[in-house]
Structure formats: structure tokens, C-alpha cells
Motif scaffolding. Structure first.
Motif, PDB file in Angstrom:
ATOM      1  N   TYR A 150       1.653   2.074  -3.397  1.00 44.57           N
ATOM      2  CA  TYR A 150       0.518   2.884  -4.208  1.00 44.57           C
ATOM      3  C   TYR A 150       0.360   4.537  -3.654  1.00 44.57           C
ATOM      4  CZ  TYR A 150      -1.670  -1.289  -6.394  1.00 44.57           C
ATOM      5  OH  TYR A 150      -1.607  -2.259  -7.121  1.00 44.57           O
ATOM      6  N   ALA A 151       0.690   4.462  -2.316  1.00 40.54           N
ATOM      7  CA  ALA A 151       0.540   5.725  -1.740  1.00 40.54           C
ATOM      8  C   ALA A 151       1.844   6.883  -2.322  1.00 40.54           C
ATOM      9  CB  ALA A 151       0.534   5.751  -0.125  1.00 40.54           C
ATOM     10  N   VAL A 186       4.431  13.519  -1.297  1.00 42.48           N
ATOM     11  CA  VAL A 186       4.494  14.304  -0.271  1.00 42.48           C
ATOM     12  C   VAL A 186       3.627  13.880   0.875  1.00 42.48           C
ATOM     13  CG1 VAL A 186       4.234  16.680   0.612  1.00 42.48           C
ATOM     14  CG2 VAL A 186       5.125  15.925  -1.674  1.00 42.48           C
ATOM     15  N   SER A 187       2.188  13.419   0.295  1.00 45.29           N
ATOM     16  CA  SER A 187       1.205  13.178   1.377  1.00 45.29           C
ATOM     17  C   SER A 187       1.607  11.827   2.123  1.00 45.29           C
ATOM     18  CB  SER A 187      -0.072  12.597   0.788  1.00 45.29           C
ATOM     19  OG  SER A 187      -0.394  13.876  -0.239  1.00 45.29           O
ATOM     20  N   ALA A 188       2.444  10.837   1.314  1.00 45.27           N
ATOM     21  CA  ALA A 188       3.043   9.420   1.867  1.00 45.27           C
ATOM     22  C   ALA A 188       3.761   9.825   3.079  1.00 45.27           C
ATOM     23  CB  ALA A 188       3.388   8.708   0.797  1.00 45.27           C
ATOM     24  N   TYR A 202       4.790   7.502   6.419  1.00 51.71           N
ATOM     25  CA  TYR A 202       5.466   6.302   5.517  1.00 51.71           C
ATOM     26  C   TYR A 202       7.031   6.740   5.445  1.00 51.71           C
ATOM     27  CZ  TYR A 202       2.007   3.226   3.719  1.00 51.71           C
ATOM     28  OH  TYR A 202       0.984   2.268   3.642  1.00 51.71           O
ATOM     29  N   GLY A 248       3.379   6.407  -5.088  1.00 53.53           N
ATOM     30  CA  GLY A 248       3.066   6.893  -6.424  1.00 53.53           C
ATOM     31  C   GLY A 248       1.807   7.835  -6.743  1.00 53.53           C
ATOM     32  N   GLY A 249       1.023   7.628  -5.918  1.00 54.87           N
ATOM     33  CA  GLY A 249      -0.245   8.435  -5.764  1.00 54.87           C
ATOM     34  C   GLY A 249       0.284   9.916  -5.366  1.00 54.87           C
ATOM     35  N   ASN A 250       0.879   9.955  -4.256  1.00 58.99           N
ATOM     36  CA  ASN A 250       1.335  11.525  -3.878  1.00 58.99           C
ATOM     37  C   ASN A 250       2.428  11.334  -2.848  1.00 58.99           C
ATOM     38  OD1 ASN A 250       1.511  14.075  -2.510  1.00 58.99           O
ATOM     39  ND2 ASN A 250      -0.769  14.396  -2.890  1.00 58.99           N
ATOM     40  N   ARG A 282       0.724  -1.374   0.003  1.00 53.40           N
ATOM     41  CA  ARG A 282      -0.176  -0.047   0.115  1.00 53.40           C
ATOM     42  C   ARG A 282       0.850   1.395  -0.075  1.00 53.40           C
ATOM     43  NH1 ARG A 282      -3.546  -2.058  -2.575  1.00 53.40           N
ATOM     44  NH2 ARG A 282      -4.625  -0.012  -2.455  1.00 53.40           N
ATOM     45  N   GLY A 331       2.368   6.807 -12.053  1.00 53.45           N
ATOM     46  CA  GLY A 331       2.502   6.196 -10.714  1.00 53.45           C
ATOM     47  C   GLY A 331       0.964   5.942 -10.094  1.00 53.45           C
ATOM     48  N   GLY A 332       1.114   4.957  -9.052  1.00 48.78           N
ATOM     49  CA  GLY A 332      -0.235   4.849  -8.314  1.00 48.78           C
ATOM     50  C   GLY A 332      -1.199   3.923  -8.631  1.00 48.78           C
ATOM     51  N   GLU A 333      -1.059   3.279 -10.070  1.00 44.50           N
ATOM     52  CA  GLU A 333      -2.020   2.434 -10.671  1.00 44.50           C
ATOM     53  C   GLU A 333      -1.463   1.488 -11.049  1.00 44.50           C
ATOM     54  OE1 GLU A 333      -5.310   3.311 -11.115  1.00 44.50           O
ATOM     55  OE2 GLU A 333      -5.153   5.515 -10.311  1.00 44.50           O
TER      56      GLU A 333
END
Lengths: 433, 339
Positions: B213-214, B220-222, B227, B216-218, B210, B283-285
Motif C-alpha cells: 500500500y505504501a 519515493v516516500s516508501a 522500506y 502504491g501510495g508514494n 502495508r 495504486g495504493g487502493e
């Protein structure tokens, strides 16, 4: 326990030569909405980052629930009950609502294996905190900004938040969505959570806040209850100028309109717009987000579509097909998001200022005259007192306010007839000179 | 199945790719006069060949997929595989190892790949550089070490017997009714199935997956969510290195030869296949299922050109076409989701 949840005194922070925070005093009462107000680049974000632990302060004292706090990490501040909802909301657009809600607490609990049932439970618990209902399996990226924001709020509440910091939460919302957000904010406040609300919009601050702290150039110039502040005082503290001084007295308004727009329509965006703009006049175009004001500006700069209606420039009917075409017709455009749409951040300040007037600076064979470029851009640096010691430095080294000045000087260096400013404060203004 | 779920399913690239694969199978089946799949035996000379091609490509695609989900690109895995197996087989040959049991060779190759992968991971996580540029650099570096510094030679007939016999292991055999040629389904397919299961479990059921995915999705948010992005990336690239080394050895066994240059340019067919399978270049998918469907499509096309009456020289043309379509669809989808 003190009367304040968070109390900060004499906070000082420097970045190189820039004095970002100059002995700022700041306090939040529990169960109240505190607004942190100030124009771009006044040090609001720096202050927030110090509270959240992303930056460390150079000097000053921080008390949280009466206990002194030394330097903390973001994780520690979260454990204390301080939750920051950043402007970008820190969401994962590629994951489901459920995962977005549960992921933080799963990481904090140092879990290794995914348990869907537990995730779902966590997510439901988060949503129930504000009684918000949404499909847990929807993709986060498919939600509206308002929904994303509510999910981010729910996520913050999972951590027994005592203080929620919202960084410019209303920027991308429509009026209706702002009302819904404020309802949630009040609901949280009434449950005893302190909210720190960062904004520069006067109306919103007066509507929602109990206390307000106004910052200007790294100093806090006012802090106290909102009720004791008049709107006039507020504007004075924000800008450092009396509002009256700020009135623009149009001079030399020409009789003939320089720009005349008749029944302009971009299907689905705006419909049947007409106005006249005379030389020396400032025309304000306002409307809510999504009302078509940005699209109108884009259409005038050749980035939109015109399905019907006419644009008349200096008495001649014209079609503006592209930004190059618009520039040839002496129209300039300052976009809403100056940083990404108006600047090349990793290019020198000088190059950015002269970007729209490179044609004037070319020698024979089309090579660039760098000395002249630098000289001319220095004139603008002086004229606008752009805070830099060297125009060779990258535009990214400047604060937001100064970057704004670059974008303006870029256009003013050209002899324009019409300059369109998208959202310098609120709405769109067209400015002819 | 409710309506919302159905709607979500039809929006996925995997859904359309599966349809394409089914249609393609039907077309080849008809054109070849029923030689792709027989009933009730199912396996034919043709489909075992397709499956055989899928083993190494599919396993590489898994490596590529996990990196791409984390928002990165790894161009160096074929070079890692090549250096790992060349060095491993040379060492085994010189020491007389693996005459019967190939295990030592596999462990050695995986260990070498792991070290090389750690170099990737260290550079990428510490200096926060663009992954494509870093792995482009290390790819060339690893090839240089293999051919220049170590002077790796081709090993063909002298390859340790243990590798040869292991590579010839099969699950079932049969004879093609029309030509009378014997065919076997390679046992190496078990490695592919195992890796797919492992990656699928890792991506969906572990917090590490996960995290990919996180990130890859964002990214900075990860980081804000707690994380350890740096450590996650380091672990990812070193693990991919180890697996790439292992895959390289499988190829050596299957081909009964170790050729240092055999992997050159492999990434340029694997990466597009992964994108075709629904992984996002941003990324993320991406899913294991989608990736394997795409690898299936490319293997099927590559192996059925003659049957479909197409000159094999056109293979590159079709590969290119598939790649372009895949990437365009992926980019358009990302654009739509952004709006």
C-alpha cells in the motif's frame, strides 16, 4: 561539546561539469532556528541532501555534536537525530493518519506483523509531542496541506530528532497556516530542537530565524545571526545586486491601455476585478494563496471561466476561450509551477524555447525546419546566458533558474502584447511591452 | 458505529459494488422464478455454476489485486499460468506421475511459475521500468516459449487420472427440481477461500502488505521511510508467478484438460474486474472484499444472460460496459481525492 550541533566546513560537490556546492561552510546551533536562504538553483537542496545522506560530498568536513561524520546513509542520519521534512512531506495519501505516523518506526524496528494497538499508541504518542489533535483514522489525502505538515512534523519527532530540516514548508500555506506553523516551530525550538528552515521569502526568514545562511550560486555568501542583517543587505546577498539597481524604470508607456479588465468575475474564485495595463508597464497583482490571483491569470489566458465582466485588448472587447485563442491575441502565460506546467523536461532545450512559435518555423506541407529552430533558440541561449553547452540536451539537465529562463524565452520569441507571469517571486505580475 | 466511520464507508467503491451485487441477485432471482437461491437449501444448479466460474477468475483477481495495490500492472499472469501448467502436465504425463495423487503436478507448476515470476520481478525491480510494458513483453515471451520453443501440445483424454479425479471432487451435490439435472459444488472453491484469506491477512496484518500500500501510495516516500522497495517488488512478482502457476493447475483439474492457449487474453477481463472492485489504477487502493464482489458481479452476469432474456452474444457488450463504468468511477474518485 562544541557550541554547534551541526558544523560543516568546506563542503564541495560537483555534478558533471556543474559546481553545485563550492566550499560551503555551514553551522547550526542547538535550540535555534537556522534559515537556509537563497534563490532557486543556488544549491540549497544539494546541501540538505548531503546532510541527510542522500548525496555524498566530494570534499569537506561534517561534525555532528562534535563528532566527525564520514559518508552516511539516510537511515544512519535518521538514527543520529537528523530528520528531513521534504517539500512533498513524504506522506502516503492513501493511508490513514495513524499509519502515516507509525509506519516509519515500525519499519525501523523491523516488525513483520501489524499490531493495530501498538500503531495507535505510537501515533498518539507522536501527536502528543506538539499537543496536536486529529482523527487518527482520517485518510491522509483528505487533510489540508497544513494538517499534513503537522502530521509530518509529529512523525519526525518520534525519532528523538535533534535537528529537523524543513524544505520550503510554507510554499503551499495560507498566511494563517504559516502563523500556526511558526508557532509549532517556536515550540520545538524552545524544547531544545534545532530547526533548519529552508526558504527564499524575506519576511518569513526575518520573522522566524535566529541565524541565517544565505547561498548564491553554490557558495555561501553570508552566515550569522539574523538580527545583524538588514533587509537591504539580505536582498543584496540573495541576488548579488543592490536593490536600487533592480528598479525597473518604465519607458515608453502608451496612453491607451493595451489590456483593460472591467468587473471581471469568475464565480467563487474572484469577483469584480478591474484594472488597466498600458504598454511598457509592469502591473503587480498580489494576494494571499487562494485569494484568486492564479485564477485571474488563468482566466486571462483562456484556462478559466468568466461569468461576467469584460476584457478589452487594444481597444477591442474580446473573449478568450482557450490558450490557443490567447496566443492568437498575443497573450503569453508563465505558470507558477514552471517545471511541470511550463516545460517538456524530456525534450531538448531548443524545442522548449521554440515551442510556442513552431508556426514560424514550418515549411510548406507543415514540416518543421530544424536548422532554423536550433539557430533561433541558440540566440536566446546567448541572450539569457542559459547555462548549457548544447541546446540539444534535455531541459531536465538544467537547474531550476535556467529552466525558468527557457520558459521566458519561449514567450519572448513571440511578439507578445501581454505576458502574464504567475509568481516569479511573490504574487502575480503582468508585464506588457 | 459512529458517524465518521459510516461516512468513510459510504465513500468506498466496495460499498456501492455490494449494493449493485445485491440488486443484481434480486433481479436474477425474480426473473428466474427463484432459481438463483432456494430456501432453506440455498444451493441451486445456477449458483454453483456461478461459484465455479468464480474459482479461477477470483484467484487470478487476487494476484492482480496485490500487484495493482503496489502501483503496478501484471499482464503476464495468464501466460505464466499457461506455460506452467502445460509444462507441468507434459512432464507428469511423460513420467507417468500423478496417476492418483496430483500434488507433484501442483508443486511443479508453482515452481515453474515462481521462476517465471522472478524474471518479472528481477526486470521490474532492477531496471525500474514500467510494469505494464515489462509484463506485456514477458507475457508474449512466455507464450512464445510455450508454443514455439517447447511446442506444448493440448492434453485432453490422456491427462493423468490424478488430475481428473481431483478436479471432480465436490463439497455437496443435488438435483435441480425443474430439470432433474445433477449438480455439484466444486471443492476447488476451498482454494479460492484459502487464497482470499491469505491475501487479506497479508495485506492487512503484515508489514509486507502495508509496504505494498505504501509503495502504491508514494514510492519515493516508501523508500525514504525505510522500506526496501526493490526487494518488496521482487518478492511480490515472484510470489504472484508461483500462485499463477498453481491456479493454472487448478484450472487443468477442473476442466480435465490442459490447453496451452486457453489462458490467452484472460488478463483483459480480470484487470477490469479488479478495478471495478475499487482498486485504483494509480495504486495504493483496493481490498480483497471489493475485488471478490466485482468478480461475483461479472460471473453472475455471465451466467444469467439467458435467464434475463438477453442474447449471450451481448455478453461482451455488458462486460465492456461494466469495465468502462468501473474505470471511470475509479478515475473520478482519484481525481476528487487529489483536489
Amino acid at each position: 561539546m562544541s557550541e554547534y550541533l551541526l558544523q560543516m566546513t568546506g563542503i564541495d560537490k560537483r555534478f558533471g561539469g556543474v559546481h553545485a556546492l563550492d566550499h560551503v561552510n555551514f553551522a547550526v546551533r542547538p535550540g535555534k532556528v537556522m534559515c537556509l536562504a537563497g534563490e532557486n538553483g543556488c544549491g540549497k537542496s544539494t546541501l540538505v541532501k548531503i546532510i541527510s545522506g542522500a548525496y555524498t560530498r566530494d570534499e569537506g568536513e561534517v561534525l555532528f555534536e562534535g563528532k566527525p561524520i564520514q559518508h552516511i546513509t539516510p537511515a544512519e542520519s535518521s538514527a543520529l537525530g537528523i530528520q528531513v521534512i521534504y517539500q512533498d512531506l513524504s506522506i502516503f495519501p492513501n493511508l490513514t493518519v495513524m499509519e502515516n505516523l507509525a509506519i516509519n518506526s515500525e519499519i525501523t524496528a523491523k516488525r513483520k506483523i501489524v499490531n493495530r494497538k501498538r500503531w495507535e499508541q505510537t501515533a498518539k504518542e507522536a501527536l502528543s509531542k506538539i499537543g496536536y489533535d486529529i482523527d487518527l483514522y482520517a485518510r491522509m489525502g483528505d487533510l489540508s496541506v497544513a494538517d499534513k505538515q503537522l502530521v509530518a512534523i509529529c512523525r519526525a519527532l518520534l525519532f528523538n530528532a535533534k535537528l529537523i530540516i524543513m524544505d520550503e514548508p510554507t510554499t503551499a500555506l495560507t498566511k494563517k497556516e504559516v502563523d500556526a506553523l511558526f508557532k509549532t516551530v517556536r515550540q520545538l525550538r524552545d524544547s531544545g530542537i534545532a530547526i533548519m528552515f529552508i526558504s527564499h521569502k524575506t519576511e518569513e526568514i526575518f520573522e522566524i530565524s535566529d541565524d541565517v545562511c544565505i547561498m548564491r550560486n553554490g557558495k555561501n555568501v553570508y552566515s550569522g545571526p539574523t538580527a545583524e542583517l538588514t533587509r537591504k543587505d539580505f536582498t543584496y546577498y540573495m541576488t548579488g545586486r543592490e536593490l536600487e539597481d533592480d528598479y525597473f524604470v518604465p519607458t515608453n508607456i502608451s496612453k491607451e491601455p493595451v489590456l483593460k479588465v472591467d468587473h471581471l468575475t469568475w464565480n467563487g474564485k474572484f469577483h469584480d476585478v478591474s484594472f488597466d495595463l498600458r504598454k511598457g508597464e509592469i502591473l503587480g497583482i498580489t494576494g494571499l494563496l487562494g485569494s484568486g490571483r492564479t485564477e485571474l491569470a488563468l482566466a486571462l489566458f483562456g484556462l478559466g471561466k468568466v461569468h461576467s465582466g469584460t476584457i478589452t485588448l487594444n481597444g477591442q472587447q474580446v473573449k478568450i476561450t482557450s490558450p490557443i485563442d490567447a496566443q492568437k491575441k498575443r497573450i503569453g502565460y508563465v505558470p507558477e509551477d514552471r517545471l511541470t506546467e511550463g516545460l517538456c523536461l524530456r525534450q531538448p532545450i531548443a524545442d522548449n524555447i521554440m515551442l510556442a512559435s513552431l508556426k514560424q518555423l514550418t515549411r510548406a506541407l507543415g514540416t518543421l525546419n530544424h536548422d532554423e529552430l536550433f539557430e533561433k533558440s541558440n540566440e536566446w541561449v546567448k541572450k539569457f546566458s542559459i547555462a548549457t553547452d548544447d541546446a540539444h540536451k534535455h531541459a531536465s539537465t538544467l537547474s531550476g533558474g535556467n529552466q525558468q529562463k527557457i520558459v521566458l524565452s519561449k514567450w519572448l520569441n513571440n511578439d507578445l502584447d501581454v505576458l502574464i507571469l504567475n509568481g516569479p517571486t511573490v504574487g502575480v505580475e503582468s508585464w506588457a511591452r | 458505529m459512529n458517524k465518521a466511520k459510516l461516512k468513510r464507508m459510504t465513500r468506498r467503491t466496495e460499498f456501492y459494488m455490494s449494493l449493485v451485487l445485491l440488486l443484481l441477485c434480486a433481479l436474477v432471482q425474480i426473473k428466474s422464478g427463484g432459481r438463483l437461491i432456494t430456501f432453506p437449501g440455498i444451493f441451486t444448479r445456477m449458483n454453483v455454476t456461478v461459484l465455479r466460474t468464480m474459482v479461477v477468475d477470483g484467484m487470478f483477481a487476487m494476484c492482480c489485486l496485490v500487484v495493482m495495490i503496489s502501483g503496478g500492472f501484471d499482464l503476464s499472469f495468464p501466460a505464466i499460468a499457461a506455460l506452467s501448467y502445460s509444462l507441468s502436465t507434459t512432464i507428469c504425463l511423460n513420467n507417468g506421475w500423478c496417476a492418483t495423487n496430483p500434488l507433484a503436478g501442483f508443486l511443479l507448476a508453482a515452481a515453474i511459475g515462481w521462476v517465471l515470476g522472478m524474471l518479472n520481478g528481477w526486470i521490474i525491480s532492477n531496471f525500474k521500468l514500467n510494469t505494464m510494458i515489462v509484463t506485456l513483453g514477458t507475457q508474449t515471451l512466455f507464450t512464445g516459449i510455450s508454443l514455439g520453443m517447447l511446442g506444448m501440445k493440448e492434453i485432453t483424454s490422456t491427462l493423468p487420472e490424478g488430475f481428473k479425479t481431483f478436479g471432480k471432487a465436490f463439497l455437496l451435490e443435488g438435483t435441480d427440481p425443474s430439470t432433474g439435472i445433477r449438480y455439484t459444488l466444486t471443492a476447488m472453491i476451498l482454494f479460492l477461500i484459502a487464497l482470499c484469506a491469505l491475501v487479506s491477512f497479508m495485506l492487512n496484518k503484515t508489514m509486507f502488505g502495508r509496504a505494498l500500500y505504501a509503495i502504491g501510495g508514494n514510492e519515493v516516500s516508501a523508500e525514504r521511510a525505510g522500506y526496501n522497495v526493490k526487494r518488496t517488488k521482487f518478492l511480490l512478482y515472484s510470489a504472484v508467478g508461483a500462485v499463477a502457476g498453481f491456479i493454472g493447475m487448478i484450472r487443468v483439474c477442473m476442466e480435465s484438460q490442459s490447453i496451452p492457449k486457453a489462458m490467452t487474453g484472460r488478463e483483459m477481463t480480470i484487470i477490469p474486474a479488479v478495478i471495478l472492485g475499487g482498486a485504483s489504477i494509480f495504486g495504493g487502493e483496493g481490498t480483497v472484499f471489493g475485488t471478490m464482489v466485482a468478480v461475483g458481479i461479472i460471473s453472475l452476469v455471465a451466467n444469467s444472460m439467458l435467464i434475463l432474456g438477453i442474447d449471450p452474444y451481448w455478453q461482451q457488450f455488458f462486460n465492456g460496459l461494466i469495465i468502462l463504468v468501473g474505470i471511470t468511477v475509479s478515475a473520478l474518485q482519484a481525481k476528487r481525492q487529489k483536489q
